[in-house]
Design an enzyme around this catalytic site. Structure first.
Site, PDB file in Angstrom:
ATOM      1  N   ASN A   7       4.614  -3.321  -7.030  1.00 58.21           N
ATOM      2  CA  ASN A   7       4.955  -1.918  -7.255  1.00 58.21           C
ATOM      3  C   ASN A   7       6.039  -1.515  -6.261  1.00 58.21           C
ATOM      4  O   ASN A   7       6.557  -2.346  -5.506  1.00 58.21           O
ATOM      5  CB  ASN A   7       3.710  -1.027  -7.123  1.00 58.21           C
ATOM      6  CG  ASN A   7       3.036  -1.168  -5.758  1.00 58.21           C
ATOM      7  OD1 ASN A   7       3.639  -1.617  -4.787  1.00 58.21           O
ATOM      8  ND2 ASN A   7       1.767  -0.786  -5.677  1.00 58.21           N
ATOM      9  N   ASP A 196      -1.915   3.166 -16.340  1.00 63.47           N
ATOM     10  CA  ASP A 196      -1.692   3.193 -14.896  1.00 63.47           C
ATOM     11  C   ASP A 196      -0.228   3.482 -14.570  1.00 63.47           C
ATOM     12  O   ASP A 196       0.074   4.191 -13.608  1.00 63.47           O
ATOM     13  CB  ASP A 196      -2.122   1.867 -14.275  1.00 63.47           C
ATOM     14  CG  ASP A 196      -1.984   1.871 -12.762  1.00 63.47           C
ATOM     15  OD1 ASP A 196      -2.765   2.587 -12.103  1.00 63.47           O
ATOM     16  OD2 ASP A 196      -1.093   1.183 -12.243  1.00 63.47           O
TER      17      ASP A 196
END
Length: 321
Positions: A7, A196
């Site tokens: 991420n 998500d």
């Protein structure tokens, strides 16, 4: 874990971990449901009861995903999954995630037909009764969320900062073959990863900082999503505490190639995120400013869930006599 799993903060993306968890649950529950002679089936994800992100997983570490069947009802399987990360240079291992998932067996001849689940052999006395209580609790919670299935996220022009409208986000995705099982409907893990991603965008827009997934609460799957559908994943902030924010994510499926079926709600969930500095330290979360009566109602509901979970964590932390 490789760099393409990262991420923005440099750790493994929460959606990638959710997808691995779901794959492990699908494998063990499908194996169990086909363990006796009878009609062949595939286990489909019905609900993710709760997923806790206990510690970040780093790029370069090895993920160990373990799954165990802990309860079976007539038509469903409870699977508990644990994720460990291993530093292959030092051999150090740590628990990063815990999750509880529920699956139902669908016939390969007719994926709309739910089959019976073979009973599981319990390892200790009282385990079946404990599982039955969890089953009844999640069944009640699932029923309580269906009344919200008419909710939609509407865009607002020129929203003010810290309002619900300011950070709400949507993603539109055409379901292709790579998203689906061999039987033509979407893997639960694929849906969870997309959810998500949207929740992460909402959280980042609200905080304007690095953010990470802290937990996922009650992902409910109401209907299958088939290949060729267009899905819209929408997210909005519902509640903020001093250090965390709750984000509701809704998944709607539009079967564009099938005129006989209308758009429907396929899944919903609540994600909890925390705000982090560049050094990875927790930051205060900007407080949400609910404007409409519906937003104020959702804020109070989110506050209730937050306080309930906080009390549960404190109760678990207290030493047992």
């Amino acid at each position: 874990m490789r760099p393409d799993d990262a991420n923005v903060a440099g750790n493994v993306h929460g959606g990638t971990i959710l997808k691995m968890i779901e794959e492990a649950g699908a494998i063990i529950s499908t194996r169990h449901c086909n363990s006796q002679n009878g009609e062949c089936c595939v286990a489909a994800l019905a609900q993710v009861e709760r997923t806790d992100f206990l510690s970040p997983m780093c790029i370069g570490e090895v993920a160990h995903v373990g799954a165990e069947i802990t309860y079976t009802s007539k038509h469903s399987v409870e699977v508990q999954v644990h994720v460990m990360s291993e530093n292959i240079l030092t051999g150090t291992k740590k628990l990063t995630n815990k999750a509880t998932l529920w699956y139902v067996p669908l016939s390969l001849k007719n994926v709309d037909k739910v089959l019976e689940v073979p009973p599981v052999v319990y390892s200790r006395q009282g385990q079946e009764e404990e599982g039955r209580k969890r089953y009844e609790a999640q069944k009640l919670e699932r029923m309580e969320t269906t009344w919200r299935n008419g909710d939609i996220v509407q865009p607002v022009l020129n929203p003010e900062p810290n309002t619900v409208s300011y950070s709400q986000s949507s993603l539109i995705h055409l379901v292709g073959p790579s998203d689906c099982t061999l039987h033509g409907f979407v893997h639960g893990g694929v849906t969870m990863k997309l959810m998500d991603e949207v929740a992460g965008i909402v959280a980042a827009r609200h905080c304007k900082t690095n953010i990470v997934t802290a937990s996922v609460d009650a992902i409910n799957f109401y209907d299958k999503i088939r290949k060729g559908c267009v899905i819209t994943i929408s997210g909005r902030v519902t509640f903020t505490s001093n250090k965390s924010m709750e984000i509701e994510v809704l998944v709607d499926s539009d079967p564009v190639v099938d005129n006989s079926q209308k758009r429907y709600r396929a899944a919903s969930a609540f994600f909890t995120y925390v705000s982090l500095s560049q050094e990875g330290k927790s930051l205060p979360v900007p407080q949400l400013v609910p404007e409409t009566e519906d937003e104020k109602k959702r804020f109070e509901e989110g506050k209730g869930r937050y306080l309930q979970m906080k009390a549960k964590r404190q109760g678990q932390a207290e030493p047992q006599p």
